[in-house]
Enzyme design. Structure first.
Site, PDB file in Angstrom:
ATOM      1  N   LYS A  52       0.687  -1.273  -0.072  1.00 61.41           N
ATOM      2  CA  LYS A  52       0.019  -0.200  -0.046  1.00 61.41           C
ATOM      3  C   LYS A  52       0.859   1.335  -0.126  1.00 61.41           C
ATOM      4  O   LYS A  52       2.200   0.853   0.543  1.00 61.41           O
ATOM      5  CB  LYS A  52      -1.477  -0.032   1.128  1.00 61.41           C
ATOM      6  CG  LYS A  52      -1.726   0.544   1.216  1.00 61.41           C
ATOM      7  CD  LYS A  52      -3.059   0.413   2.561  1.00 61.41           C
ATOM      8  CE  LYS A  52      -3.771   2.410   2.741  1.00 61.41           C
ATOM      9  NZ  LYS A  52      -5.018   1.989   4.187  1.00 61.41           N
ATOM     10  N   SER A  89     -10.611   1.646   2.462  1.00 61.73           N
ATOM     11  CA  SER A  89      -9.078   2.778   1.893  1.00 61.73           C
ATOM     12  C   SER A  89      -7.710   1.991   0.675  1.00 61.73           C
ATOM     13  O   SER A  89      -7.037   2.912   0.359  1.00 61.73           O
ATOM     14  CB  SER A  89      -8.594   3.665   2.634  1.00 61.73           C
ATOM     15  OG  SER A  89      -7.226   3.079   3.471  1.00 61.73           O
ATOM     16  N   SER A 127     -10.468  -0.651   6.558  1.00 61.57           N
ATOM     17  CA  SER A 127      -9.473  -0.543   5.215  1.00 61.57           C
ATOM     18  C   SER A 127      -8.790  -1.389   4.996  1.00 61.57           C
ATOM     19  O   SER A 127      -8.481  -1.757   3.830  1.00 61.57           O
ATOM     20  CB  SER A 127      -8.868   0.277   5.126  1.00 61.57           C
ATOM     21  OG  SER A 127      -9.609   1.647   5.529  1.00 61.57           O
TER      22      SER A 127
HETATM   23  N1  GLN Z   1     -13.076   3.941   5.908  1.00 61.80           N
HETATM   24  C1  GLN Z   1     -12.946   4.850   7.110  1.00 61.80           C
HETATM   25  C2  GLN Z   1     -12.354   6.058   7.580  1.00 61.80           C
HETATM   26  O1  GLN Z   1     -12.561   6.398   6.430  1.00 61.80           O
HETATM   27  C3  GLN Z   1     -11.349   3.192   7.706  1.00 61.80           C
HETATM   28  C4  GLN Z   1     -10.318   3.662   6.774  1.00 61.80           C
HETATM   29  C5  GLN Z   1      -9.745   2.863   7.449  1.00 61.80           C
HETATM   30  O2  GLN Z   1      -9.531   1.469   7.692  1.00 61.80           O
HETATM   31  N2  GLN Z   1      -7.806   3.522   7.077  1.00 61.80           N
HETATM   32  O3  GLN Z   1     -12.038   6.887   8.122  1.00 61.80           O
END
Ligand code: GLN
Length: 524
Positions: A91, A166, A190
């Site tokens: 990532k 994400s 995410s």
């Molecule tokens: N979708 C959640 C957020 O926007 C979790 C994102 C994540 O786990 N990095 O914060």
């Protein structure tokens, strides 16, 4: 050099066996994967940057290590690290020396890592081959990868839909066979949510299982690094390669890391055997309003199959689940607002000069951060302001404890919990970008686990209207091994399901030059 596409269809553990048996080289394996990436990523946009020369050098090293071991004999071959010569996606928030890491943000354009993240060191020592960095929502804020400054990623099952987020680039890359395994991070879902909507396996380990040293921070009390893969064994291999104590992250645990993959039976009956007498809790509150009926149907069918294989299913209550989202959207932005203060145009990446220091600071952040990141910074600084701290931040921390206590109580009665990973299948690109709350609701089934610091595994459990559904297994702290065992058991009892023979439906479109490019789409 062969660029045989069939090599990309293997699991990482099968690639490892093929390398040791001399059926193909790490160089050939990499060439096959790079050919797919180079041919298809215009339409997929799973990758933010590639390092083909670095990957080729690592593959050549791996081939030399394998040749040396082969000359020594079977014992030396067997002692080689499992990921030697295996392509692994990272990532775009994993810092690696000399290579770009932007965390999906314009503010880190041009930034190159001055050092390797702990997990990058571990992967390099294991001889893994890193083709590049995968796309993500800016600073990991989002559930669709549409908040990336570098354009959204498409879902290999339907290119008009999101791959989740994400860590959507890692999920899409694994689903499209661009790599067998990839690294993601999970702050509120995410890893598990993109795994669910791309039909891949994803695990968020216990908070502290993997070092966050060199991982660009979002919300430090919630962030955890974890694996994506196309089967449970490969996810176990990748977690095993990166987990464990690192003195540079004081929250990383010194507990021993079991050999997760070695403990998983190959034999189907033996794998399914662990279900007999196992108590699995079904949390009522995870079957939320707005859950798609076909998604619920796949989850209920999986639960029934696990019961038929000998697991005891117990309904449990996690009464504070409904407060998870509100709690998270105080704590995560509060921590993010502090973490993102370092991106000031002086220390890292992009710098926009405008007048004095304050002018340059405002111009750098104004141009560098996208709209969702700015929204989070505003929410976070507000929640931490004098006069509001007690009402919001402190209150949220107290509710976080109640959420954790719900899990503690449930685990006095059951060995693990089973739930949906997400209430819906992959949604269409653009469907939630105009409504932040709708986007936030994507993580309703994953966020409580982060609040409590627990491990959870998402495994594919079939299709709803042709799109993947994820089953979530939630465990007690440090109980990743048991989650992998249950996930492997699920694969064993579901092995003959017809959907398992399908490839993601949109893969042929990735090869079609008429398919529109995803590169440079506007950031949401
Ligand atoms: N979708 C959640 C957020 O926007 C979790 C994102 C994540 O786990 N990095 O914060």
């Amino acid at each position: 050099m062969s660029t045989d596409r069939s090599l990309t269809r293997l699991h990482a553990h099968e690639m490892a066996a093929g390398l040791r048996a001399g059926r193909f080289s790490a160089g050939e394996l990499l060439a096959a994967h790079l050919a797919l990436i180079e041919g298809q990523d215009r339409a997929l946009n799973a990758w933010v940057s590639l390092d083909a020369p670095g990957a080729r050098a690592a593959a050549a090293d791996a081939d030399a290590r394998i040749a040396a071991a082969r000359a020594e004999g079977a014992a030396a071959l067997a002692a080689l690290p499992a990921l030697l010569g295996i392509p692994v996606g990272l990532k775009d928030l994993v810092v690696t020396r000399g290579q770009p890491s932007t965390a999906g943000s314009r503010i880190l354009a041009g930034f190159r890592g001055p050092y390797d993240a702990h997990i990058a060191e571990r992967l390099a020592a294991a001889g893994a081959v890193i083709p590049g960095k995968t796309n993500m929502d800016e600073f990991a804020m989002g559930s669709s990868t549409e908040h990336s400054a570098w354009g959204a990623t498409a879902n290999p099952w339907d290119l008009d839909r999101v791959p989740g987020g994400s860590s959507g680039g890692s999920a899409a890359a694994v689903a499209a066979y661009h790599v067998p395994v990839a690294i993601g991070t999970d702050t509120g879902g995410s890893i598990r949510q993109p795994a669910a909507v791309t039909g891949t396996v994803g695990m968020k380990p216990t908070y502290g299982r993997v070092s966050r040293y060199g991982i660009i921070a979002f919300a430090s009390s919630l962030d955890q690094v974890g694996p994506f893969a196309r089967d449970v064994r490969d996810a176990a291999l990748l977690l095993g390669a990166v987990a464990g104590r690192d003195d540079r992250d004081s929250t990383s645990s010194a507990l021993p890391v079991p050999d997760y993959a070695a403990a998983l039976p190959e034999d189907r009956d033996r794998a399914a055997g662990i279900l007999r007498g196992l108590r699995l809790g079904l949390p009522r509150q995870y079957f939320v309003d707005g859950m798609e009926p076909e998604v619920e149907a796949r989850i209920r069918e999986a639960v029934a199959a696990l019961a038929a294989a000998g697991a005891e299913i117990v309904e449990v209550d996690l009464p504070h689940t409904g407060y998870g989202l509100a709690t998270y959207y105080i704590i995560a932005p509060a921590e993010a607002s502090a973490n993102l203060a370092r991106h000031d145009g002086i220390r890292y990446g992009r710098s926009v000069r405008e007048g004095d220091v304050l002018g340059s600071y405002l111009a750098t952040r104004g141009e560098g951060f996208g709209p969702e990141v700015k929204r989070r910074i505003m929410l976070g600084t507000y929640a931490l302001s004098a006069g509001y701290y007690d009402a919001y931040y402190l209150k949220a921390q107290k509710v976080r404890t109640l959420i954790k206590e719900d899990f503690d109580r449930a685990f006095t009665r059951v060995d693990a919990l089973i739930a949906p990973s997400t209430p819906t299948v992959a949604f269409p690109l653009g469907a939630r970008t105009g409504d932040p709350l709708a986007m936030y609701l994507s993580d309703i089934c994953t966020i409580p686990v982060n609040a409590a610091g627990l491990p959870a595994l998402s495994v594919p459990c079939g299709l709803a209207d042709g799109l993947p559904v994820g089953l979530q297994l939630i465990g007690q702290a440090w109980d990743e091994a048991r989650l992998f065992a249950i996930g492997r058991a699920w694969e064993a009892i579901d092995a003959d399901a017809p959907w398992r023979r399908l490839e993601p439906a949109a893969l042929p479109r990735l090869d079609d030059p008429a398919t529109p490019s995803m590169k440079g789409r506007a950031q949401a």
